[in-house]
Motif scaffolding. Structure first.
Motif, PDB file in Angstrom:
ATOM      1  N   GLU A  72       0.830  -1.185   0.000  1.00 41.99           N
ATOM      2  CA  GLU A  72       0.000   0.000   0.000  1.00 41.99           C
ATOM      3  C   GLU A  72       0.866   1.236   0.000  1.00 41.99           C
ATOM      4  N   MET A  73       0.323   2.277  -0.626  1.00 41.97           N
ATOM      5  CA  MET A  73       1.011   3.559  -0.650  1.00 41.97           C
ATOM      6  C   MET A  73       0.247   4.527   0.243  1.00 41.97           C
ATOM      7  N   MET A  74       0.996   5.243   1.095  1.00 39.04           N
ATOM      8  CA  MET A  74       0.360   6.290   1.881  1.00 39.04           C
ATOM      9  C   MET A  74       0.152   7.461   0.931  1.00 39.04           C
ATOM     10  N   GLU A  75      -1.089   7.645   0.524  1.00 41.95           N
ATOM     11  CA  GLU A  75      -1.392   8.616  -0.518  1.00 41.95           C
ATOM     12  C   GLU A  75      -1.574  10.031   0.018  1.00 41.95           C
ATOM     13  N   LYS A  76      -2.189  10.137   1.198  1.00 41.47           N
ATOM     14  CA  LYS A  76      -2.491  11.464   1.723  1.00 41.47           C
ATOM     15  C   LYS A  76      -2.500  11.444   3.248  1.00 41.47           C
ATOM     16  N   VAL A  77      -1.928  12.504   3.835  1.00 35.90           N
ATOM     17  CA  VAL A  77      -1.917  12.675   5.284  1.00 35.90           C
ATOM     18  C   VAL A  77      -2.539  14.032   5.595  1.00 35.90           C
TER      19      VAL A  77
END
Length: 152
Positions: A72-77
């Motif tokens: 998984e990619m951390m797309e937005k914080v």
């Protein structure tokens, strides 16, 4: 035509919203310790750090009684709203779904918090069942992390 579906699950926890959000945002490498009932291992495979947008992690977890893996990619914080958006890029889940995003939102509630997971997905075909087992996994994971945070 693509049809994006949504499924939500939520759980009330005793930990503070900030502490719980911080655990998911900055301490992914500790998840096998915090939630060993469902998370077996995690590795950072791409990116400058565990908590940076664009970082990619390889997860080994148990859902529906079966060991699975995914990247998984951390797309937005969004620190202000205590929201994280993850995009799955590889794994068993992607055999059944064309696309998959998991959105974690943590909100203060009374003495503790409300954890809300939203799964946004597009099924490969109409025969694919709704991802109930992944909702159960996310709920169990949140409960495990809460228990760990209350005992450290």
């Amino acid at each position: 035509m693509a049809q994006i579906k949504r499924m939500e699950c939520q759980v009330e926890i005793k930990s503070s919203a900030d502490k719980f959000f911080d655990a998911y945002k900055t301490k992914a490498q500790l998840m096998p310790k915090m939630a060993n009932q469902v998370v077996r291992d995690v590795k950072l495979v791409e990116g400058s750090g565990w908590d940076s947008e664009g970082s990619v992690r390889q997860w080994y977890f148990v859902a529906g009684g079966k060991l699975e893996t995914c990247k998984e990619m951390m797309e937005k914080v969004n620190d202000k709203d205590r929201t994280l958006v993850y995009k799955l890029v590889e794994g068993e889940i992607m055999k059944a779904f064309k696309s998959w995003n998991s959105i974690l939102k943590v909100m203060p509630m009374g003495e503790g918090s409300l954890v809300k997971w939203t799964m946004e997905f597009e099924k490969q075909n109409d025969d694919v069942p709704d991802p109930v087992k992944y909702g159960e996994f996310l709920t169990t994971w949140a409960k495990n992390v809460d228990t760990y945070l209350l005992n450290v």
